[in-house]
Design a protein around this motif. Structure first.
Motif, PDB file in Angstrom:
ATOM      1  N   CYS A 130     -23.118  11.880  40.340  1.00  0.00           N
ATOM      2  CA  CYS A 130     -22.745  12.713  39.195  1.00  0.00           C
ATOM      3  C   CYS A 130     -22.732  14.185  39.590  1.00  0.00           C
ATOM      4  O   CYS A 130     -23.690  14.687  40.171  1.00  0.00           O
ATOM      5  CB  CYS A 130     -23.715  12.479  38.045  1.00  0.00           C
ATOM      6  N   ARG A 142     -29.247  12.226  36.807  1.00  0.00           N
ATOM      7  CA  ARG A 142     -28.954  13.292  37.783  1.00  0.00           C
ATOM      8  C   ARG A 142     -29.857  14.488  37.544  1.00  0.00           C
ATOM      9  O   ARG A 142     -30.399  15.072  38.493  1.00  0.00           O
ATOM     10  CB  ARG A 142     -27.475  13.680  37.647  1.00  0.00           C
ATOM     11  N   LEU A 150     -22.543  18.159  38.375  1.00  0.00           N
ATOM     12  CA  LEU A 150     -22.835  18.980  37.197  1.00  0.00           C
ATOM     13  C   LEU A 150     -21.997  20.240  37.205  1.00  0.00           C
ATOM     14  O   LEU A 150     -21.665  20.779  38.269  1.00  0.00           O
ATOM     15  CB  LEU A 150     -24.319  19.352  37.165  1.00  0.00           C
ATOM     16  N   ASP A 189     -21.785   7.564  31.217  1.00  0.00           N
ATOM     17  CA  ASP A 189     -21.719   8.907  31.796  1.00  0.00           C
ATOM     18  C   ASP A 189     -22.926   9.747  31.394  1.00  0.00           C
ATOM     19  O   ASP A 189     -23.481  10.497  32.212  1.00  0.00           O
ATOM     20  CB  ASP A 189     -20.432   9.613  31.341  1.00  0.00           C
ATOM     21  N   GLU A 190     -23.343   9.629  30.122  1.00  0.00           N
ATOM     22  CA  GLU A 190     -24.494  10.395  29.648  1.00  0.00           C
ATOM     23  C   GLU A 190     -25.767   9.943  30.340  1.00  0.00           C
ATOM     24  O   GLU A 190     -26.627  10.750  30.698  1.00  0.00           O
ATOM     25  CB  GLU A 190     -24.623  10.260  28.129  1.00  0.00           C
ATOM     26  N   ASP A 220     -24.928  22.616  32.341  1.00  0.00           N
ATOM     27  CA  ASP A 220     -25.759  21.626  33.035  1.00  0.00           C
ATOM     28  C   ASP A 220     -26.150  22.117  34.419  1.00  0.00           C
ATOM     29  O   ASP A 220     -27.289  21.949  34.862  1.00  0.00           O
ATOM     30  CB  ASP A 220     -25.018  20.293  33.148  1.00  0.00           C
ATOM     31  N   ARG A 255     -25.717  11.339  33.772  1.00  0.00           N
ATOM     32  CA  ARG A 255     -26.015  12.777  33.710  1.00  0.00           C
ATOM     33  C   ARG A 255     -27.516  13.014  33.598  1.00  0.00           C
ATOM     34  O   ARG A 255     -28.079  13.876  34.287  1.00  0.00           O
ATOM     35  CB  ARG A 255     -25.289  13.384  32.510  1.00  0.00           C
TER      36      ARG A 255
END
Length: 387
Positions: A26, A13, A28, A6-7, A32, A10
């Motif tokens: 993803c 993205r 935000l 997931d990180e 973010d 992120r």
């Protein structure tokens, strides 16, 4: 494992800018999303070099309130070093230089060397209501640079001045024992296990009298903005040393001697006018006319070497100064960015005269000056040497 994935998504993205084509899927939210909006305002509309044609399309427009809010946002979300890069990109990509002429805008920006260069290029167009704020911004940057570099510069050059004043009949406390021993090794007496020092080598301590003359000759064309800032600060530091007589000359197609303003580098900077053509030959002719003690003079030319004057005359002047005993140093830049675009033919011609041109960081400059004062080989960085 899922958290790591997931990180990673992120981060991709944030880099790609969103839109159906980025492939991350993803979404935000919160901080973010706000960071993404700040990035999108600068990099998302395909404006300027490298602009992305993504879903980011906020833009800064020409609205001073919008820019002020954006400046506040990026200072909230990003560290100072990143803020300075984004400000620089905004000025170059979105053409918001004119907004820096407003005092409230200057108060919102993160001050650095590049911002100072931009302000100096706008100096002549700056309204009186903005000039005082601009001077405060410039002074903050200048003071920070001086705090970082002044003490080390003075210590390094004081040592160089001491060593350059070597004498053949030194007092005991001024004997340079290392050089004295090496000079008298032929007088070693094995039976006594000692050296007879027929020749003493020493140096006189730098006194209140002037030991060296330094001429800083600075190209004030637009590409040299950061170099002008650093050179002005170093000029003020050198001028504060009683053993060095310092002259500071800036030039484009005209030559301006700013030596009488060296007690305040901010005054020096506002006495420059970034941009315009270049006549190195004329500048060196003026510097040459000011030299009265060639064997004790160091001339530092800071320029990208794009000569608009008479090339052959320029090279003849450099050769004449070196032949008279002047230590001539040619720096393509005095900044942390490395060498800018420069005239390679002129750099090669100077190298053939024994004056290699190279880019110099502010941290290296004291060592370069110390070597020139002591008349030894310059510490040219491997990556920046131009033979």
């Amino acid at each position: 494992m899922s958290g790591t994935t997931d990180e990673r998504l992120r981060r991709w993205r944030m880099v790609l800018g969103g839109g159906a084509a980025d492939g991350t899927g993803c979404e935000l939210a919160g901080r973010d999303a706000a960071m993404d909006g700040a990035l999108g305002a600068l990099y998302g509309n395909g404006k300027g070099k490298g602009g992305r044609s993504s879903g980011r399309s906020a833009g800064l427009g020409a609205s001073a309130p919008s820019v002020a809010r954006w400046l506040g946002d990026i200072r909230t979300y990003f560290p100072s070093s990143v803020v300075q890069v984004m400000q620089r990109d905004a000025i170059e990509r979105l053409g918001i230089s004119a907004l820096l002429l407003e005092p409230e805008m200057l108060e919102a920006v993160e001050a650095d060397v590049h911002l100072v260069g931009t302000l100096l290029s706008l100096n002549k167009a700056m309204p009186e209501t903005t000039k005082e704020t601009a001077r405060m911004v410039v002074r903050k940057v200048v003071d920070d640079i001086e705090k970082r570099l002044a003490t080390r510069t003075k210590a390094t050059l004081t040592g160089a001045l001491d060593r350059s004043a070597r004498i053949s009949r030194p007092r005991h406390r001024d004997i340079d024992w290392d050089r004295t021993i090496r000079a008298n090794l032929k007088n070693y007496l094995p039976e006594q296990r000692t050296i007879v020092p027929e020749r003493l080598i020493g140096y006189g301590r730098a006194s209140q009298s002037v030991k060296k003359d330094v001429v800083l000759c600075i190209d004030q064309s637009g590409s040299m903005a950061a170099s002008v800032v650093y050179a002005s600060v170093f000029g003020a530091v050198l001028a504060s040393m009683r053993s060095i007589s310092t002259r500071l000359v800036v030039f484009d197609t005209a030559v301006v001697d700013l030596t009488d303003q060296l007690d305040d580098p901010v005054d020096v900077l506002f006495g420059t006018q970034l941009g315009g053509g270049t006549d190195i030959n004329r500048a060196l002719a003026y510097c040459q006319s000011q030299i009265t003690r060639p064997a004790d003079t160091v001339v530092v030319l800071i320029s990208d070497l794009y000569e608009g004057g008479i090339r052959d005359e320029m090279l003849k002047r450099v050769a004449a100064m070196k032949a008279s005993g002047v230590q001539f140093v040619a720096l393509l830049a005095l900044s942390d960015e490395g060498a800018p675009a420069y005239d390679r033919d002129h750099a090669a011609a100077l190298a053939a005269l024994g004056a290699p041109a190279f880019a110099c960081t502010p941290d290296l400059f004291p060592e370069v000056m110390a070597a020139a004062i002591e008349k030894r080989a310059l510490p040219i960085p491997d990556m920046a040497a131009h033979q």
